[in-house]
Design a protein around this motif. Structure first.
Motif, mmCIF file in Angstrom:
data_model
loop_
_atom_site.group_PDB
_atom_site.id
_atom_site.type_symbol
_atom_site.label_atom_id
_atom_site.label_comp_id
_atom_site.label_asym_id
_atom_site.label_seq_id
_atom_site.Cartn_x
_atom_site.Cartn_y
_atom_site.Cartn_z
ATOM 1 N N GLN A 44 0.829 -1.201 0.000
ATOM 2 C CA GLN A 44 0.000 0.000 0.000
ATOM 3 C C GLN A 44 0.867 1.257 0.000
ATOM 4 N N ILE A 45 0.636 2.131 -0.963
ATOM 5 C CA ILE A 45 1.317 3.418 -1.018
ATOM 6 C C ILE A 45 0.271 4.500 -1.215
ATOM 7 N N TYR A 46 0.673 5.735 -0.986
ATOM 8 C CA TYR A 46 -0.242 6.862 -1.146
ATOM 9 C C TYR A 46 0.296 7.800 -2.216
ATOM 10 N N GLN A 47 -0.605 8.346 -2.992
ATOM 11 C CA GLN A 47 -0.262 9.241 -4.085
ATOM 12 C C GLN A 47 -1.062 10.528 -3.944
ATOM 13 N N GLN A 48 -0.378 11.655 -4.077
ATOM 14 C CA GLN A 48 -1.029 12.941 -3.863
ATOM 15 C C GLN A 48 -2.014 13.264 -4.985
ATOM 16 N N GLN A 49 -3.037 14.043 -4.640
ATOM 17 C CA GLN A 49 -4.070 14.426 -5.592
ATOM 18 C C GLN A 49 -4.062 15.934 -5.774
ATOM 19 N N LEU A 50 -4.047 16.377 -7.029
ATOM 20 C CA LEU A 50 -4.067 17.802 -7.345
ATOM 21 C C LEU A 50 -5.508 18.296 -7.350
ATOM 22 N N GLN A 51 -5.788 19.287 -6.507
ATOM 23 C CA GLN A 51 -7.153 19.791 -6.400
ATOM 24 C C GLN A 51 -7.228 21.308 -6.427
ATOM 25 N N ALA A 52 -6.082 21.992 -6.525
ATOM 26 C CA ALA A 52 -6.097 23.456 -6.515
ATOM 27 C C ALA A 52 -4.842 23.970 -7.210
ATOM 28 N N PHE A 120 9.155 20.170 -20.505
ATOM 29 C CA PHE A 120 8.354 19.273 -19.668
ATOM 30 C C PHE A 120 7.277 18.604 -20.498
ATOM 31 N N ASN A 121 6.988 17.386 -20.140
ATOM 32 C CA ASN A 121 5.922 16.588 -20.754
ATOM 33 C C ASN A 121 4.754 16.479 -19.779
ATOM 34 N N ILE A 122 3.543 16.600 -20.297
ATOM 35 C CA ILE A 122 2.325 16.430 -19.500
ATOM 36 C C ILE A 122 1.510 15.326 -20.154
ATOM 37 N N GLU A 123 1.299 14.248 -19.436
ATOM 38 C CA GLU A 123 0.499 13.139 -19.966
ATOM 39 C C GLU A 123 -0.618 12.807 -18.990
ATOM 40 N N VAL A 124 -1.847 12.865 -19.469
ATOM 41 C CA VAL A 124 -3.023 12.562 -18.657
ATOM 42 C C VAL A 124 -3.501 11.159 -19.006
ATOM 43 N N LEU A 125 -3.708 10.336 -17.982
ATOM 44 C CA LEU A 125 -4.118 8.948 -18.166
ATOM 45 C C LEU A 125 -5.476 8.716 -17.535
ATOM 46 N N THR A 186 -8.251 9.077 -12.813
ATOM 47 C CA THR A 186 -7.437 9.880 -13.718
ATOM 48 C C THR A 186 -6.137 10.283 -13.034
ATOM 49 N N GLU A 187 -5.033 10.178 -13.774
ATOM 50 C CA GLU A 187 -3.725 10.540 -13.245
ATOM 51 C C GLU A 187 -2.986 11.424 -14.245
ATOM 52 N N SER A 205 10.407 12.699 -13.055
ATOM 53 C CA SER A 205 8.976 12.504 -13.285
ATOM 54 C C SER A 205 8.230 12.417 -11.966
ATOM 55 N N SER A 206 7.025 12.980 -11.944
ATOM 56 C CA SER A 206 6.135 12.913 -10.784
ATOM 57 C C SER A 206 4.765 12.462 -11.261
ATOM 58 N N ILE A 207 4.062 11.748 -10.388
ATOM 59 C CA ILE A 207 2.735 11.229 -10.730
ATOM 60 C C ILE A 207 1.743 11.700 -9.679
ATOM 61 N N TYR A 208 0.587 12.177 -10.149
ATOM 62 C CA TYR A 208 -0.439 12.690 -9.244
ATOM 63 C C TYR A 208 -1.811 12.214 -9.723
ATOM 64 N N TYR A 209 -2.733 12.134 -8.770
ATOM 65 C CA TYR A 209 -4.122 11.874 -9.103
ATOM 66 C C TYR A 209 -4.821 13.177 -9.499
ATOM 67 N N LEU A 210 -5.836 13.048 -10.356
ATOM 68 C CA LEU A 210 -6.687 14.173 -10.730
ATOM 69 C C LEU A 210 -8.137 13.778 -10.524
ATOM 70 N N ARG A 211 -8.951 14.747 -10.211
ATOM 71 C CA ARG A 211 -10.390 14.511 -10.281
ATOM 72 C C ARG A 211 -10.773 14.492 -11.752
#
Length: 232
Positions: A44-52, A120-125, A186-187, A205-211
């Motif tokens: 189990q790991i935790y991943q930050q979520q971008l909300q603002a 920088f590269n931005i990839e939405v999954l 969505t990430e 590289s960094s990975i974040y969650y998105l709404r």
């Protein structure tokens, strides 16, 4: 209706419950005669979520710090103005926040003439719907055993202390079902690089969650999901 546990010693029931839990554990993890390799989940790991947008500034400043500390001396980097047309809100804001962070960290920024360029590269999954309701091995056996304990506690309602048993079990079950927030589907993968001539001198590289509802803030023009490489 007579109880099926009548006449069965409590110790025997506890032993049966433990054996059942052990059996579930064996079939799920300890089976040494499987015909094929068993899949294994990551810890189990935790991943930050971008909300603002404040989160955008935070990660940009963090990337700037990592970038500058990669070099012994303050780097001289080429910075070109970002085009507003066709770029996502995140693209434009991240560009400005990254420039701000680089300056705060002591980097020298130029609009042209420098060999070292930041990109920088931005990839939405978008992943399929995720569920956090996977039951651990032994959950069903533990539930049946808990139901038996509650049944015996009901016989002693006149004893207030007996109320603690079902209350504790209920609290544990609530904690289990509500331990973590819902996981978005969505990430975003954000990769920041520095190129000098034809040589790659820095990459992170960094990975974040998105709404999912916020995806449009990260996709340029709402048409494509990959924006990059983008030269700053």
């Amino acid at each position: 209706m007579p109880c099926i546990f009548n006449g069965v010693p409590s110790r025997a029931l506890v032993l049966v419950g433990l054996l059942a839990v052990g059996g579930c554990q064996h079939f799920a993890q300890g089976n040494r005669t499987a015909d094929y390799p068993i899949s294994k989940q990551f810890p189990q790991i935790y991943q930050q979520q971008l909300q603002a947008s404040a989160h955008w500034q935070l990660i940009a400043h963090n990337e700037a710090q990592l970038l500058v500390t990669r070099f012994e001396d303050a780097p001289s980097l080429q910075l070109t103005p970002v085009q507003s047309n066709g770029n996502s809100a995140f693209h434009r804001a991240y560009h400005d926040f990254l420039a701000e962070g680089l300056l705060n960290e002591g980097a020298l920024l130029y609009e042209a003439g420098e060999d070292a360029k930041v990109e920088f590269n931005i990839e939405v999954l978008d992943f399929s719907t995720r569920s956090q309701l996977n039951l651990p091995p032994g959950f069903i056996s533990s539930t049946v055993l808990s139901a038996y304990i509650i049944g015996h506690a009901v016989e002693a309602w006149s004893n207030p202390a007996a109320l603690l048993i079902p209350a504790a079990i209920g609290a544990d079950f609530y904690q289990y079902m509500n331990a973590d927030s819902a996981t978005p589907n969505t990430e975003i993968i954000l990769t920041t690089r520095v190129r000098q001539d034809a040589r790659l001198v820095y990459s992170h590289s960094s990975i974040y969650y998105l709404r999912t509802a916020d995806t449009g803030l990260y996709e340029g023009g709402g048409a494509i999901k990959v924006r990059g490489p983008v030269v700053l």
